[in-house]
Design an enzyme around this catalytic site. Structure first.
Site, short mmCIF file in Angstrom:
data_model
loop_
_atom_site.label_atom_id
_atom_site.label_comp_id
_atom_site.label_asym_id
_atom_site.label_seq_id
_atom_site.Cartn_x
_atom_site.Cartn_y
_atom_site.Cartn_z
CG HIS A 254 -2.29 0.78 0.71
ND1 HIS A 254 -2.30 1.91 1.18
CD2 HIS A 254 -3.28 0.61 0.01
CE1 HIS A 254 -3.30 2.61 0.74
NE2 HIS A 254 -4.07 1.44 0.15
N PRO A 255 0.62 2.13 -0.97
CG PRO A 255 -0.10 3.12 -2.85
CD PRO A 255 -0.45 2.16 -1.84
CB CYS A 256 -1.58 5.83 1.89
SG CYS A 256 -1.47 4.41 3.23
CG ASN A 257 2.16 5.62 5.19
OD1 ASN A 257 1.24 6.73 5.55
ND2 ASN A 257 1.77 4.72 6.08
CB THR A 258 5.26 5.78 -1.01
OG1 THR A 258 4.79 4.26 -0.94
CG2 THR A 258 6.63 5.76 -1.77
#
Lengths: 294, 217
Positions: B165-169
């Site tokens: 999941h990329p939401c914190n990338t």
């Protein structure tokens, strides 16, 4: 605005679900399962009761047939389990219905438990569906605010309750949690445009268009001094004209195609931020289906 | 990098092309089996050597019969396998693909498990057990409903696939890059893969980490 949200949540769809004839003990066809469901609901949530209902007529041993191996097809096309039922209907039925005033009802679905045709399927177990829903909520959140902070700062209890409220169709609980995610001003509109392929195209293929669409656009102020720029609300028509000028040559008149949201034609002049506050699916996304004028 | 810590679609394309061009020249002799860049997807195939459950079970039974039960209670397969003189292994081919996310405007790591030996699940438990190093498991497990790894239909192939999941990338990249410079889209991808890859024992060949020649300014 909340009236609009209540109307969206009140939307229901009658379903007629039959077991795939190749999996049914009764040669002719067994009784269908008839149910009216909220348009915002998800198909895998129906699987436990459908598994119980069709167990007596299943050729396979129901005790060793996993409930969540179940999947649905419409017109032989496997349906995406992570999309709300109302959106699936708009994409597969409304987009090709001859007369938009009298859409074909009920939504006739075939239920399968065996993956006979070698399809690549995901078992929509409760945790998988919950995860997909939360990921979708996060993505919408990220578009609205530019961070995933609002959703990340929800308590675990509220995060579970948000998904619970969708399953139990409890708008009061949903609103309490969901409204805390909405910022004062949106950075972008969570919107996906679904373009079903034409009659000559492959029926399973749907094109999805997505871009960063801000809620306001700059425009030269009418009557003001030279070079003055003001911000005006972004409309659905203006956004579509920007994304697909050949399909939407006008931002006001649906010349070649019209836009459907929750089973109804939505005017091109609608302001996107208003829609995104009150008329989204439960995951916070606007799912607009483009229907060609015949 | 105009919008760091985000990356635009065009920058992503340039970065992938540069990554591919650089990596093909250093590919020999490391664990990267195959790298390709086609239709906006950077794909990397890597083979993972895994211990088969049959091996683990045999060893477990063996130890139980010898009354060494505390090793079983430990449930640590590594310890059990250390007793084996010739551990039986099998291989899984993992196909990673790196795609640009139109919502998050960052790269997203997708992967599918291929050639999974019979008797081994193709589900997320196999990912955690055989791909994710033990040290990365707690951190991955803390996020989301199913942990940091989700399952969905791959945006290009439509096949079931896992993704991180990329939401914190973007935030994580921003923090890292206060210490490191990120001038080009290639820098960006190398730093990003250095951030996401170790959770899957996916490491960048050291040649890619060498500073660019001075005359390139």
């Amino acid at each position: 605005m909340s009236v609009l949200q209540e109307r969206v949540w009140a939307g229901r769809l009658p379903l007629e679900i039959r077991l795939a004839s190749s999996e049914c003990r009764i040669y002719d066809q067994s009784d269908p399962y008839l149910i009216s469901v909220p348009r915002l609901c998800y198909l895998p949530l129906l699987l436990p009761r459908l598994h119980a209902f069709f167990s007596p007529v299943l050729i396979a041993d129901p005790t060793t047939t996993p409930i969540y191996d179940g999947y649905f097809t419409y017109d032989s096309v496997p349906l995406k389990w992570h999309l709300p039922i109302g959106l699936l209907y708009d994409i597969y039925v409304l987009s090709s219905s001859q007369d938009p005033a009298t859409p074909p009802l009920p939504f006739k679905l075939i239920l399968h438990f065996q993956n006979g045709s070698g399809l690549n399927l995901i078992s929509a177990e409760p945790a998988v569906l919950h995860d997909a829903f939360i990921n979708s909520v996060k993505e919408a959140d990220f578009l609205r605010t530019g961070t995933a902070k609002p959703i990340m700062s929800l308590s675990a209890a509220d995060s579970r309750a948000l998904w619970g409220s969708v399953q139990s169709h409890d708008l009061a609980t949903y609103k309490r949690i969901y409204n805390s995610l909405l910022p004062q001003t949106f950075r972008n509109i969570p919107i996906r445009i679904y373009l079903p392929s034409g009659p000559d195209g492959e029926k399973a293929s749907i094109k999805v268009v997505q871009a960063h669409i801000p809620p306001t656009v700059s425009s030269a102020a009418g009557g003001g001094g030279a070079g003055r720029i003001s911000m005006t609300p972004q409309t659905l028509g203006a956004a579509l004209r920007g994304l697909m000028p050949s399909l939407f040559p006008s931002s006001r008149t649906p010349v070649l195609a019209r836009t459907v949201l929750h089973g109804a034609v939505v005017p091109l002049g609608s302001q996107l931020e208003e829609l995104a506050r009150s008329a989204t699916y439960a995951d916070g996304w606007l799912g607009i289906v483009v229907v060609m004028n015949s | 990098m105009q919008h760091f810590p985000s990356i635009s679609k065009a920058e992503f394309h340039d970065g992938c092309q540069a990554f591919y061009d650089t990596i093909v020249s250093v590919l020999d002799g490391n664990s990267w089996l195959q790298v390709a860049y086609e239709s906006d997807v950077l794909s990397i195939k890597k083979e993972y050597i895994i211990k088969t459950p049959s091996t683990l079970n045999e060893k477990a039974t063996d130890i139980v019969q010898h009354g060494n039960e505390d090793l079983i209670d430990d449930e640590d397969h590594e310890i059990i396998c250390r007793h084996s003189s010739l551990p039986e292994t099998d291989r899984i081919l993992v196909e990673f693909s790196i795609l640009w996310s139109p919502s998050y405007q960052v790269p997203v790591l997708w992967f599918t498990l291929n050639r999974v030996p019979s008797g081994i699940s193709t589900g997320i438990e196999t990912v955690y057990q055989h791909l994710v190093p033990e040290t990365s498991r707690p951190a991955l497990n803390q996020v989301g409903v199913m942990g940091g790894i989700s399952i969905a239909h791959h945006p290009k192939s439509d096949l079931p696939a896992f993704f991180i999941h990329p939401c914190n990338t973007a935030e994580a990249l921003y923090e890292i890059c206060q210490q490191r410079s990120c001038r080009t889209a290639l820098d960006y991808l190398v730093i990003w893969l250095g951030l996401v890859g170790p959770s899957f024992n996916l490491y960048i060949p050291s040649q890619l980490l060498l500073p660019a020649p001075e005359d390139e300014v």
